[in-house]
Design an enzyme around this catalytic site. Sequence first.
Site, mmCIF file in Angstrom:
data_model
loop_
_atom_site.group_PDB
_atom_site.id
_atom_site.type_symbol
_atom_site.label_atom_id
_atom_site.label_comp_id
_atom_site.label_asym_id
_atom_site.label_seq_id
_atom_site.Cartn_x
_atom_site.Cartn_y
_atom_site.Cartn_z
ATOM 1 N N PHE A 145 -18.442 25.509 27.485
ATOM 2 C CA PHE A 145 -17.231 26.316 27.634
ATOM 3 C C PHE A 145 -17.563 27.734 27.204
ATOM 4 O O PHE A 145 -17.743 28.008 26.022
ATOM 5 C CB PHE A 145 -16.065 25.781 26.794
ATOM 6 N N ASP A 230 -24.264 31.736 22.604
ATOM 7 C CA ASP A 230 -22.824 31.988 22.601
ATOM 8 C C ASP A 230 -22.269 31.487 21.267
ATOM 9 O O ASP A 230 -22.002 30.308 21.088
ATOM 10 C CB ASP A 230 -22.164 31.262 23.776
ATOM 11 N N LYS A 259 -13.852 36.212 19.011
ATOM 12 C CA LYS A 259 -12.887 35.512 18.175
ATOM 13 C C LYS A 259 -12.821 36.060 16.746
ATOM 14 O O LYS A 259 -12.122 37.018 16.489
ATOM 15 C CB LYS A 259 -13.159 34.013 18.203
#
Length: 406
Positions: A145, A230, A259
Amino acid sequence: MSSTENPTAEFIAAAEAHSAHNYHPLPVVIATAEGAWMTDVAGRRYLDLLAGYSALNFGHGNRRLIDAAKAQLERVTLTSRAFHHDVFGRFCAELAALCGMETVLPMNTGAEAVETAVKTARKWGYRVKGVPDNMAKIVVAADNFHGRTTTIVSFSTDPEARADFGPYTPGFEIVPYGDPTAMRNALTENTVAVLVEPIQGEAGVLVPPAGYLSTVRELTRERNVLFIADEIQSGLGRTGRTFACEHEGVVPDVYVLGKALGGGVVPVSAVVSSAEVLGVFRPGEHGSTFGGNPLACAVALEVIAMLRTGEHQQRAAELGEHLHRELAALAAGAGSGVQRVRGRGLWAGVDIDPARGTGRQISERLLAEGVLVKDTHGSTIRIAPPLVIAEEDLDWGLERLRRVVG
């Protein structure tokens, strides 16, 4: 605040009537939040065990972050990259230092950062590695994801993310996550990068087999391929280290961050790498009006300062050991509805016996108990509280989980 007898229903009805249904939120409407606790429009408190998918690593309303944002709001919030501003250089320098890198390319959202990393790898492949035009290939892992833009869903294996969004962007090869042999076989002369999550969050907090990341690092070095990590969800303290790659002593060529970099205050993301890799860009080839804006830089600088002390990483490590010890005991208990537990630091994927309910149903039952989690992939729930959560609050939440799953 609504004046009706059921303000939650009123707010949800308004949202359902006027927003696209691209999310399926739990039936709670939050009005205020502090630390690890949130309060809804009816005045009921909930323990947040999701932390905005790691965006709120430092808790809701963190005083240091709010003060940094307020101070910058009084000065200047946006210049665009058409002009310099006085916070930008320090942000880039300090983020590069935190990562042990040289150069930063700031964006806003995680998906933008991943798209930036893809463009970086391709351009590096053509300009530096010498891959023939339009032949660059990036190897990714199944069940990944990385976001939901059209290019990113092109290399997703999740039917919900992909269906009806084709035609898909070429240039990606998908291999099983955690399989070094498959990774080795996928690398060719035209491979420019390997893009992986050190821990797969959306897939259920999947931790790869020991040695996998270090093997990928060796393979990419041997084949002159960029290793792109990531760390949007796994990074910035979540796993007990600044970066999840550190658990195997691995330093990638490129970090993709987001984030928690914005502290849950503003969206901040970045690609961080060497001057050689990010030096492939020239003015006009990539950018963002809001990327690296003064407000974002000011908040992110405070996040970086908090991470430099190591206290949040240490807290995630220590409380993480407690979390996993308690979850393991729950899974081992007679008649437990917990089948498996995975994770690292203050991050866990909990597989629930489907006979006890779907992940959505378990999340709704925990909501009724005053605990907020979110499901993923069937009967799995994720636990990722703010790193500032008190141990007694974490135990309170785990006791509610025991009550719900037996």
